[in-house]
Design an enzyme around this catalytic site. Structure first.
Site, short mmCIF file in Angstrom:
data_model
loop_
_atom_site.label_atom_id
_atom_site.label_comp_id
_atom_site.label_asym_id
_atom_site.label_seq_id
_atom_site.Cartn_x
_atom_site.Cartn_y
_atom_site.Cartn_z
N CYS A 3 0.87 -1.19 0.00
CA CYS A 3 0.00 0.00 0.00
C CYS A 3 0.90 1.23 0.00
O CYS A 3 2.07 1.14 -0.40
CB CYS A 3 -0.99 -0.03 1.17
N ARG A 9 -3.32 -0.68 5.53
CA ARG A 9 -3.89 -1.78 4.74
C ARG A 9 -2.95 -2.98 4.61
O ARG A 9 -3.33 -4.13 4.92
CB ARG A 9 -4.30 -1.28 3.34
N ASP A 119 -8.24 3.56 1.28
CA ASP A 119 -7.31 3.95 2.34
C ASP A 119 -8.10 4.41 3.57
O ASP A 119 -8.82 5.41 3.51
CB ASP A 119 -6.44 5.10 1.81
P1 4NP Z 1 -1.85 2.78 4.09
O1 4NP Z 1 -2.47 4.18 4.61
O2 4NP Z 1 -1.31 3.06 2.70
O3 4NP Z 1 -3.01 1.87 4.07
O4 4NP Z 1 -0.77 2.40 5.08
C1 4NP Z 1 -1.70 5.34 4.61
C2 4NP Z 1 -1.01 5.69 5.75
C3 4NP Z 1 -0.23 6.83 5.75
C4 4NP Z 1 -0.14 7.62 4.62
C5 4NP Z 1 -0.82 7.26 3.47
C6 4NP Z 1 -1.60 6.12 3.47
N1 4NP Z 1 0.67 8.79 4.62
O5 4NP Z 1 0.82 9.41 3.57
O6 4NP Z 1 1.23 9.14 5.67
#
Ligand code: 4NP
Length: 151
Positions: A3, A9, A119
């Protein structure tokens, strides 16, 4: 399992698939990573940990890491949670990018429908529960579609 941040995720996807492989007697190597590296070294988001724990899966010892092009040598399949993740996997992979290894995770259940795992980072706990359910269905499908189980 890939991700963006590797804190919401894909840690769930790693934990869920690992648990299902254990139960199915499969010794697959399963890891997760993020394309942005913003959370390198961090444990999964507390709500991902909480939802996993409610489902009897412990993901607390995972540590976020950035996806690297060498992952194309180390893994047969690379599952992306969303299309923007695939775009970044291509950029990181450069000459090592192998398109046949990369798929949207939800393609295992709904092929060619471009279905993404949303997300949950900016939302509330219920978003993590629905993401958990989607990933769980996809992990069941991965085992059904790719394991050579004799039973
Ligand atoms: P993930 O969610 O891709 O599901 O881990 C996110 C967590 C943090 C960020 C973006 C997506 N971020 O840009 O900090």
């Amino acid at each position: 399992m890939v991700c963006l941040g590797n804190i919401c995720r894909s840690p769930l996807a790693e934990g869920i698939l690992r648990e299902k492989c254990k139960k199915a007697g499969l010794d697959w190597k399963i890891e997760s990573a993020g394309t942005n590296g913003f959370h390198n070294g961090e444990a999964p988001h507390y709500l991902s940990q909480k939802v996993a724990s409610i489902n009897n899966i412990d993901i607390s010892s995972q540590q976020s890491r950035k996806f690297v092009k060498q992952d194309f040598e180390r893994f047969d399949k690379i599952y992306a949670m969303a299309e923007d993740v695939i775009v970044e996997i291509k950029q990181i992979g450069k000459e090592q990018y192998i398109s046949s290894k990369v798929n949207l995770l939800m393609d295992e259940v709904y092929p060619k429908q471009n279905k993404e795992v949303p997300d949950p980072f900016y939302g509330a706990e219920d978003g993590y529960h629905s993401v958990y359910k989607m990933i769980e269905i996809a992990c069941d499908a991965i085992i059904k579609n790719h394991a050579n189980l004799s039973t």
